[in-house]
Design an enzyme around this catalytic site. Structure first.
Site, PDB file in Angstrom:
ATOM      1  N   GLU A   1       4.183   3.256  25.808  1.00 14.24           N
ATOM      2  CA  GLU A   1       3.268   1.873  25.328  1.00 14.24           C
ATOM      3  C   GLU A   1       2.511   1.258  26.890  1.00 14.24           C
ATOM      4  O   GLU A   1       1.791   0.367  26.496  1.00 14.24           O
ATOM      5  CB  GLU A   1       4.131   0.930  24.515  1.00 14.24           C
ATOM      6  CG  GLU A   1       4.948  -0.004  25.214  1.00 14.24           C
ATOM      7  CD  GLU A   1       6.383   0.658  25.567  1.00 14.24           C
ATOM      8  OE1 GLU A   1       6.631   1.765  25.408  1.00 14.24           O
ATOM      9  OE2 GLU A   1       7.435  -0.003  26.044  1.00 14.24           O
TER      10      GLU A   1
ATOM     11  N   ARG B   1      23.359   3.482  29.771  1.00 13.63           N
ATOM     12  CA  ARG B   1      22.237   2.564  30.103  1.00 13.63           C
ATOM     13  C   ARG B   1      22.169   2.367  31.663  1.00 13.63           C
ATOM     14  O   ARG B   1      22.925   2.774  32.391  1.00 13.63           O
ATOM     15  CB  ARG B   1      23.262   1.135  29.556  1.00 13.63           C
ATOM     16  CG  ARG B   1      22.816   0.558  28.284  1.00 13.63           C
ATOM     17  CD  ARG B   1      23.338  -0.876  28.091  1.00 13.63           C
ATOM     18  NE  ARG B   1      22.470  -1.927  28.626  1.00 13.63           N
ATOM     19  CZ  ARG B   1      22.699  -3.021  29.267  1.00 13.63           C
ATOM     20  NH1 ARG B   1      23.764  -3.169  29.563  1.00 13.63           N
ATOM     21  NH2 ARG B   1      21.740  -3.778  29.642  1.00 13.63           N
TER      22      ARG B   1
ATOM     23  N   CYS C   1      13.380   3.290  25.296  1.00 14.67           N
ATOM     24  CA  CYS C   1      14.146   2.580  26.303  1.00 14.67           C
ATOM     25  C   CYS C   1      15.140   1.876  25.706  1.00 14.67           C
ATOM     26  O   CYS C   1      16.262   2.399  25.168  1.00 14.67           O
ATOM     27  CB  CYS C   1      13.221   1.769  27.448  1.00 14.67           C
ATOM     28  SG  CYS C   1      13.997   1.540  28.697  1.00 14.67           S
TER      29      CYS C   1
ATOM     30  N   ILE D   1      11.824   2.008  33.291  1.00 13.46           N
ATOM     31  CA  ILE D   1      12.064   0.658  33.941  1.00 13.46           C
ATOM     32  C   ILE D   1      13.670   0.559  33.670  1.00 13.46           C
ATOM     33  O   ILE D   1      13.941   0.243  32.416  1.00 13.46           O
ATOM     34  CB  ILE D   1      11.118  -0.305  33.253  1.00 13.46           C
ATOM     35  CG1 ILE D   1       9.575   0.071  33.680  1.00 13.46           C
ATOM     36  CG2 ILE D   1      11.777  -1.703  33.728  1.00 13.46           C
ATOM     37  CD1 ILE D   1       8.806  -0.925  32.754  1.00 13.46           C
ATOM     38  N   ARG D   2      14.684   0.502  34.620  1.00  9.87           N
ATOM     39  CA  ARG D   2      15.904   0.405  34.158  1.00  9.87           C
ATOM     40  C   ARG D   2      16.271   1.195  32.935  1.00  9.87           C
ATOM     41  O   ARG D   2      16.823   0.783  32.035  1.00  9.87           O
ATOM     42  CB  ARG D   2      16.209  -1.177  33.916  1.00  9.87           C
ATOM     43  CG  ARG D   2      16.377  -1.994  35.226  1.00  9.87           C
ATOM     44  CD  ARG D   2      16.749  -3.300  34.829  1.00  9.87           C
ATOM     45  NE  ARG D   2      15.740  -3.864  33.924  1.00  9.87           N
ATOM     46  CZ  ARG D   2      16.349  -4.354  32.607  1.00  9.87           C
ATOM     47  NH1 ARG D   2      17.449  -4.178  32.290  1.00  9.87           N
ATOM     48  NH2 ARG D   2      15.433  -5.093  32.133  1.00  9.87           N
TER      49      ARG D   2
ATOM     50  N   HIS E   1       8.616   4.673  28.761  1.00 11.48           N
ATOM     51  CA  HIS E   1       7.711   3.584  28.044  1.00 11.48           C
ATOM     52  C   HIS E   1       6.199   4.052  27.717  1.00 11.48           C
ATOM     53  O   HIS E   1       5.199   3.676  28.471  1.00 11.48           O
ATOM     54  CB  HIS E   1       7.522   2.114  28.827  1.00 11.48           C
ATOM     55  CG  HIS E   1       8.638   1.427  28.950  1.00 11.48           C
ATOM     56  ND1 HIS E   1       8.961   0.290  28.054  1.00 11.48           N
ATOM     57  CD2 HIS E   1       9.832   1.454  29.628  1.00 11.48           C
ATOM     58  CE1 HIS E   1      10.035  -0.185  28.302  1.00 11.48           C
ATOM     59  NE2 HIS E   1      10.720   0.528  29.432  1.00 11.48           N
TER      60      HIS E   1
ATOM     61  N   GLY F   1      12.984  -3.400  26.422  1.00 10.99           N
ATOM     62  CA  GLY F   1      13.335  -4.664  26.657  1.00 10.99           C
ATOM     63  C   GLY F   1      14.725  -4.795  27.435  1.00 10.99           C
ATOM     64  O   GLY F   1      14.921  -4.023  28.263  1.00 10.99           O
ATOM     65  N   GLU F   2      15.604  -5.630  26.795  1.00 13.70           N
ATOM     66  CA  GLU F   2      17.012  -5.671  27.210  1.00 13.70           C
ATOM     67  C   GLU F   2      17.817  -5.686  26.114  1.00 13.70           C
ATOM     68  O   GLU F   2      17.969  -6.441  25.159  1.00 13.70           O
ATOM     69  CB  GLU F   2      17.065  -7.002  27.921  1.00 13.70           C
ATOM     70  CG  GLU F   2      18.621  -7.484  28.088  1.00 13.70           C
ATOM     71  CD  GLU F   2      19.184  -6.251  28.919  1.00 13.70           C
ATOM     72  OE1 GLU F   2      18.810  -5.592  30.041  1.00 13.70           O
ATOM     73  OE2 GLU F   2      20.609  -5.847  28.550  1.00 13.70           O
ATOM     74  N   SER F   3      18.408  -4.298  25.902  1.00 12.46           N
ATOM     75  CA  SER F   3      19.350  -3.981  24.542  1.00 12.46           C
ATOM     76  C   SER F   3      20.465  -5.129  24.318  1.00 12.46           C
ATOM     77  O   SER F   3      20.477  -5.356  23.314  1.00 12.46           O
ATOM     78  CB  SER F   3      19.650  -2.737  24.739  1.00 12.46           C
ATOM     79  OG  SER F   3      20.655  -2.358  25.958  1.00 12.46           O
TER      80      SER F   3
HETATM   81  N1  GLN Z   1      18.363  -1.085  30.872  1.00 16.15           N
HETATM   82  C1  GLN Z   1      17.834  -1.940  29.788  1.00 16.15           C
HETATM   83  C2  GLN Z   1      18.889  -2.078  28.515  1.00 16.15           C
HETATM   84  O1  GLN Z   1      20.016  -1.889  28.681  1.00 16.15           O
HETATM   85  C3  GLN Z   1      16.735  -1.216  28.958  1.00 16.15           C
HETATM   86  C4  GLN Z   1      15.392  -1.279  29.937  1.00 16.15           C
HETATM   87  C5  GLN Z   1      14.046  -1.113  29.174  1.00 16.15           C
HETATM   88  O2  GLN Z   1      14.004  -1.149  27.998  1.00 16.15           O
HETATM   89  N2  GLN Z   1      12.954  -0.962  30.108  1.00 16.15           N
HETATM   90  O3  GLN Z   1      18.411  -2.602  27.646  1.00 16.15           O
END
Ligand code: GLN
Length: 254
Positions: A204, A108, A78, A142-143, A202, A46-48
């Site tokens: 999942e 990150r 992630c 993903i990122r 990921h 997600g977005e940490s």
């Molecule tokens: N770049 C995101 C973060 O710093 C992580 C991306 C992801 O979980 N797909 O949280």
């Protein structure tokens, strides 16, 4: 008994679907007290930064740290990996709170922005040895973060070549991954340290459930080692009778 999935934000539904595919119940965790009813925890991608803010708001950090400290299995994917790391770089100004416990330094957005998201075939000899199937796994990044350094207790499960514009710390931890074909040109993307598992990608979001099944085996190993009641459930106990659903995950290899 069931496996908890931190459900503040991110791909928690996909993890629950993958667990269900394996006949295991995943429980959404949003409050500290809910952790008491699960034998293990998955922290999704997600977005940490956002996840950290929400975890702080719900006062989850002390309970999450305790969960890790008492040795219950935890898997971070992630953003979840970032959450579990002892140290992170590339954070937003002011940093963000981490659970910690995993002896590594994570970067990150190591591979760049959303536009640089990619899929790659990863060699996973240790997972394939335990779970069977092909020797490689389709990693969805993903990122994604990259793991730059790992401590002596950390076992590397997968790494990939770094993008040409990147340099990675060439400390002993990365160089020592010779059998993984590793060198300073590779970045680590999956690790295990005791009861902690972390992947920069990921699983999942793929149809390949071997990482989930590997994590379930980690849980049953803990159960076998522990005679006390707190984590004495075997994966037998984790199975529940609802029929599996196959509408997720979203990525299906041809
Ligand atoms: N770049 C995101 C973060 O710093 C992580 C991306 C992801 O979980 N797909 O949280």
């Amino acid at each position: 008994m069931a496996v908890g999935v931190l459900a503040l934000q991110g791909s928690f539904n996909e993890h629950i679907a993958a667990l269900r595919k394996l006949g295991v119940k995943g429980v959404e965790i949003r409050k500290p007290e809910q952790l008491q009813s699960v034998v293990a925890l998955i922290i999704p991608g997600g977005e940490s930064t956002t996840m950290a803010k929400l975890a702080e708001y719900h006062n989850l950090f002390p309970a999450l740290r305790e969960f890790v400290k008492i040795g219950k299995p935890v898997w971070g994917t992630c953003a979840g990996l970032i959450f579990l790391a002892n140290k992170a770089t590339g954070q937003k100004t002011g940093g963000q709170e981490l659970i910690g416990g995993l002896d590594c330094m994570v970067h990150r957005n190591f591979f760049g922005s959303q536009l640089q998201s990619f899929e790659a075939e990863l060699l996973i000899p240790k997972i394939a040895a335990k779970e069977g199937g092909p020797p490689s796994f389709r990693g969805v990044f993903i990122r994604a973060p990259g793991i730059l350094e790992v401590g002596p207790e950390v076992e590397v499960l997968a790494d990939i070549p770094t993008p040409s514009n990147k340099t990675v710390h060439s400390g002993p931890s990365v160089e020592s991954q010779e059998e993984n074909g590793g060198s300073e040109n590779k970045v680590i993307v999956a690790v295990k340290q005791g009861n902690l598992l972390a992947t920069a990608f990921h699983p999942e979001l793929t149809a390949d459930t071997r990482w989930h099944s590997y994590f379930l085996k980690m849980i049953s190993d803990v159960s076998e080692d522990t005679s006390s009641s707190t984590v004495s459930q075997s994966t037998e106990d984790l199975h529940f009778s609802e029929p599996p659903i196959y509408d997720l995950p979203i990525y299906q290899q041809q």
